[in-house]
Design an enzyme around this catalytic site. Sequence first.
Site, PDB file in Angstrom:
ATOM      1  N   ASP A  41      42.458  65.089   1.481  1.00 40.46           N
ATOM      2  CA  ASP A  41      42.903  64.582   2.780  1.00 40.46           C
ATOM      3  C   ASP A  41      44.292  65.162   2.982  1.00 40.46           C
ATOM      4  OD1 ASP A  41      43.282  61.279   4.319  1.00 40.46           O
ATOM      5  OD2 ASP A  41      44.123  63.233   4.857  1.00 40.46           O
ATOM      6  N   VAL A  42      44.416  66.168   3.821  1.00 48.70           N
ATOM      7  CA  VAL A  42      45.680  66.916   3.931  1.00 48.70           C
ATOM      8  C   VAL A  42      46.732  66.157   4.729  1.00 48.70           C
ATOM      9  CG1 VAL A  42      44.657  69.182   3.578  1.00 48.70           C
ATOM     10  CG2 VAL A  42      44.847  68.252   5.913  1.00 48.70           C
TER      11      VAL A  42
ATOM     12  N   ASN B 229      44.127  73.922  10.046  1.00 52.59           N
ATOM     13  CA  ASN B 229      43.022  73.797  10.994  1.00 52.59           C
ATOM     14  C   ASN B 229      42.448  72.388  11.090  1.00 52.59           C
ATOM     15  OD1 ASN B 229      40.488  74.949  12.486  1.00 52.59           O
ATOM     16  ND2 ASN B 229      39.685  73.907  10.679  1.00 52.59           N
TER      17      ASN B 229
ATOM     18  N   SER C 179      45.463  73.822  20.754  1.00 54.08           N
ATOM     19  CA  SER C 179      44.368  73.621  21.700  1.00 54.08           C
ATOM     20  C   SER C 179      44.879  73.831  23.116  1.00 54.08           C
ATOM     21  CB  SER C 179      43.821  72.196  21.582  1.00 54.08           C
ATOM     22  OG  SER C 179      43.011  71.870  22.715  1.00 54.08           O
TER      23      SER C 179
ATOM     24  N   TYR D  57      44.981  62.749  20.834  1.00 58.81           N
ATOM     25  CA  TYR D  57      44.615  64.145  20.593  1.00 58.81           C
ATOM     26  C   TYR D  57      45.528  65.083  21.375  1.00 58.81           C
ATOM     27  CZ  TYR D  57      41.801  68.334  20.013  1.00 58.81           C
ATOM     28  OH  TYR D  57      41.377  69.611  19.698  1.00 58.81           O
TER      29      TYR D  57
HETATM   30  N1  LIG Z   1      35.988  72.636  18.804  1.00 66.04           N
HETATM   31  C1  LIG Z   1      36.833  72.792  19.854  1.00 66.04           C
HETATM   32  O1  LIG Z   1      36.421  72.842  21.052  1.00 66.04           O
HETATM   33  C2  LIG Z   1      38.291  72.912  19.622  1.00 66.04           C
HETATM   34  C3  LIG Z   1      38.874  72.613  18.384  1.00 66.04           C
HETATM   35  N2  LIG Z   1      40.247  72.726  18.245  1.00 66.04           N
HETATM   36  C4  LIG Z   1      40.886  72.441  16.967  1.00 66.04           C
HETATM   37  O2  LIG Z   1      40.324  73.268  15.959  1.00 66.04           O
HETATM   38  C5  LIG Z   1      40.372  72.596  14.691  1.00 66.04           C
HETATM   39  C6  LIG Z   1      39.001  72.593  14.065  1.00 66.04           C
HETATM   40  O3  LIG Z   1      38.137  71.967  15.001  1.00 66.04           O
HETATM   41  P1  LIG Z   1      36.541  72.008  14.813  1.00 66.04           P
HETATM   42  O4  LIG Z   1      36.140  73.124  13.921  1.00 66.04           O
HETATM   43  O5  LIG Z   1      35.959  71.904  16.181  1.00 66.04           O
HETATM   44  O6  LIG Z   1      36.325  70.604  14.074  1.00 66.04           O
HETATM   45  P2  LIG Z   1      35.221  70.125  13.019  1.00 66.04           P
HETATM   46  O7  LIG Z   1      35.215  68.634  13.127  1.00 66.04           O
HETATM   47  O8  LIG Z   1      33.954  70.873  13.218  1.00 66.04           O
HETATM   48  O9  LIG Z   1      35.870  70.560  11.614  1.00 66.04           O
HETATM   49  C7  LIG Z   1      37.089  69.969  11.188  1.00 66.04           C
HETATM   50  C8  LIG Z   1      36.979  69.696   9.711  1.00 66.04           C
HETATM   51  O10 LIG Z   1      38.218  69.120   9.253  1.00 66.04           O
HETATM   52  C9  LIG Z   1      37.892  67.975   8.462  1.00 66.04           C
HETATM   53  N3  LIG Z   1      38.991  67.009   8.355  1.00 66.04           N
HETATM   54  C10 LIG Z   1      39.253  65.957   9.162  1.00 66.04           C
HETATM   55  N4  LIG Z   1      40.312  65.276   8.729  1.00 66.04           N
HETATM   56  C11 LIG Z   1      40.739  65.897   7.596  1.00 66.04           C
HETATM   57  C12 LIG Z   1      41.787  65.654   6.675  1.00 66.04           C
HETATM   58  N5  LIG Z   1      42.618  64.604   6.828  1.00 66.04           N
HETATM   59  N6  LIG Z   1      41.920  66.477   5.613  1.00 66.04           N
HETATM   60  C13 LIG Z   1      41.077  67.533   5.448  1.00 66.04           C
HETATM   61  N7  LIG Z   1      40.047  67.817   6.280  1.00 66.04           N
HETATM   62  C14 LIG Z   1      39.895  67.002   7.347  1.00 66.04           C
HETATM   63  C15 LIG Z   1      36.698  67.409   9.187  1.00 66.04           C
HETATM   64  O11 LIG Z   1      36.043  66.418   8.433  1.00 66.04           O
HETATM   65  P3  LIG Z   1      35.345  65.212   9.279  1.00 66.04           P
HETATM   66  O12 LIG Z   1      34.169  65.819  10.004  1.00 66.04           O
HETATM   67  O13 LIG Z   1      34.945  64.198   8.237  1.00 66.04           O
HETATM   68  O14 LIG Z   1      36.378  64.677  10.247  1.00 66.04           O
HETATM   69  C16 LIG Z   1      35.884  68.665   9.414  1.00 66.04           C
HETATM   70  O15 LIG Z   1      35.117  69.011   8.291  1.00 66.04           O
HETATM   71  C17 LIG Z   1      40.927  71.194  14.999  1.00 66.04           C
HETATM   72  O16 LIG Z   1      42.315  71.167  14.733  1.00 66.04           O
HETATM   73  C18 LIG Z   1      40.682  71.034  16.490  1.00 66.04           C
HETATM   74  O17 LIG Z   1      41.605  70.137  17.098  1.00 66.04           O
HETATM   75  C19 LIG Z   1      41.064  73.116  19.274  1.00 66.04           C
HETATM   76  C20 LIG Z   1      40.509  73.417  20.492  1.00 66.04           C
HETATM   77  C21 LIG Z   1      39.094  73.360  20.739  1.00 66.04           C
HETATM   78  C1  LIG Z   2      38.298  67.240  21.228  1.00 61.71           C
HETATM   79  C2  LIG Z   2      38.475  68.191  22.413  1.00 61.71           C
HETATM   80  O1  LIG Z   2      38.007  67.685  23.553  1.00 61.71           O
HETATM   81  C3  LIG Z   2      37.847  69.499  22.024  1.00 61.71           C
HETATM   82  O2  LIG Z   2      38.843  70.073  21.241  1.00 61.71           O
HETATM   83  C4  LIG Z   2      39.669  70.696  22.116  1.00 61.71           C
HETATM   84  O3  LIG Z   2      40.844  70.814  21.932  1.00 61.71           O
HETATM   85  C5  LIG Z   2      38.927  71.164  23.304  1.00 61.71           C
HETATM   86  O4  LIG Z   2      39.497  70.735  24.504  1.00 61.71           O
HETATM   87  C6  LIG Z   2      37.593  70.526  23.088  1.00 61.71           C
HETATM   88  O5  LIG Z   2      37.102  70.051  24.282  1.00 61.71           O
END
Ligand SMILES: NC(=O)C1=CN([C@@H]2O[C@H](COP(=O)(O)OP(=O)(O)OC[C@H]3O[C@@H](n4cnc5c(N)ncnc54)[C@H](OP(=O)(O)O)[C@@H]3O)[C@@H](O)[C@H]2O)C=CC1
Ligand SMILES: C[C@H](O)[C@@H]1OC(=O)[C@H](O)[C@@H]1O
Length: 254
Positions: free
Chosen positions: A58-59, A85, A137, A150
Site C-alpha cells: 500500500d504505497v 500511477n 488526469s 479525486y
Molecule cells: N482510467 C482512466 O480513465 C484514467 C486514469 N487516470 C489515473 O491513472 C492511474 C491508473 O488508473 P487506472 O489504470 O485506470 O486504474 P486501475 O484501478 O485499473 O489500476 C490502479 C491500480 O492501483 C491499485 N492501487 C490502489 N490503491 C493502491 C495503493 N494504496 N497502493 C498500491 N496500489 C494501489 C489498484 O488496486 P485496487 O483495484 O484494489 O484499487 C489497481 O490495481 C490512476 O492514478 C488514475 O487516477 C487518470 C486519468 C484517466
Molecule cells: C475516475 C475518473 O472519472 C476517470 O479517471 C480520470 O481521471 C478520467 O476522467 C476518468 O473518467
Amino acid sequence: MRLANKTAIVTGASQGIGLACAQRLVQEGARVMLVDIRPEGADAAATLGDAARFHQADVSIKAEVDAMMAATLAAFGQVDILINNAGVTHAADFLDLEEDDFDRVLRINLKSMFLCSQAAAREMVKRQSGCIINMSSVNAELTIPNQVPYVVSKGGVNQLTRVTAISLAQHGIRVNAIGPGTILTELAKKAVLGSPEARHTILSRTPLGRCGEPEEIAGIAAFLASDDASYMTGQTLYADGGRMALNYTVPVRE
Ligand SMILES: NC(=O)C1=CN([C@@H]2O[C@H](COP(=O)(O)OP(=O)(O)OC[C@H]3O[C@@H](n4cnc5c(N)ncnc54)[C@H](OP(=O)(O)O)[C@@H]3O)[C@@H](O)[C@H]2O)C=CC1
Ligand SMILES: C[C@H](O)[C@@H]1OC(=O)[C@H](O)[C@@H]1O
C-alpha cells in the site's frame, strides 16, 4: 530500447495503465518492479520474465514504501525511474461525502506520490540522475461534481509535480506528469463508463471520438522516462483525445 540498463518502479501495476507502463518499459529494455496493493501483479510480473519483479504494498503507507524501496534495491541495485500511477476514486455528492472517504482518496492519490518520490529521490541523488512520472488526469483541471476528492487530488498532483521538479533539478532528476483523458480500464469503467448515457457524455467532449487505451499512456511514459525528454521537467502532458482543447460538445460518432 531507449531504457536499456535502467531500473523502474511502477505503482498500481497489477492492471490498467500501470500494467501497460510496466510492459512498455520492459519492452524498452528496463528492469521493472511492479508494485500494487493487489497480489495479482505477481502473475503480471511473471509474464514479463527476468526483467520484472512484483512487490505487494500500500504505497500510501510510509513503512510499506520503505519496504518497496528496499525490495527494489535488493533485486536491482538501483532506481532510475519511478512511475507514481496508483490511484483510486470515490463517488459521492459534495454534501454526502464522508471525511474518511475524502482522506482515503487524498492519501492514495497524492500523499503516496510524495512518499514514493521522496524515497526514490534519496536513491537517485546518489547517482545525480533519475526520472519521476506522476499520473495526473484531465480532472486536475476539468471537474466531475460527484468526484470531489479525486479532482482535488489530481490538481494537487500537478502542483506536486512542479514543486518536486524544482526541488530535484539540481540533482539531475526530472519530474513530469501525464494527464490522461478517459482510458479504458476498470477504474474508468466503474467511475464514468457505467451506462450508455455516461459514455455518450464522455464522447461528446472528446474530439478524437473515442476513449484511450492504456498502451497509449504507456508510450508517453516511455518517452518521458527516456533521454528523448532530457530537457523536460515540471510539465504535465495531457493525452486526452482533445478534451482539454475543447470548450463545447462534438457530434458523437457511435
Ligand atoms: N482510467 C482512466 O480513465 C484514467 C486514469 N487516470 C489515473 O491513472 C492511474 C491508473 O488508473 P487506472 O489504470 O485506470 O486504474 P486501475 O484501478 O485499473 O489500476 C490502479 C491500480 O492501483 C491499485 N492501487 C490502489 N490503491 C493502491 C495503493 N494504496 N497502493 C498500491 N496500489 C494501489 C489498484 O488496486 P485496487 O483495484 O484494489 O484499487 C489497481 O490495481 C490512476 O492514478 C488514475 O487516477 C487518470 C486519468 C484517466
Ligand atoms: C475516475 C475518473 O472519472 C476517470 O479517471 C480520470 O481521471 C478520467 O476522467 C476518468 O473518467
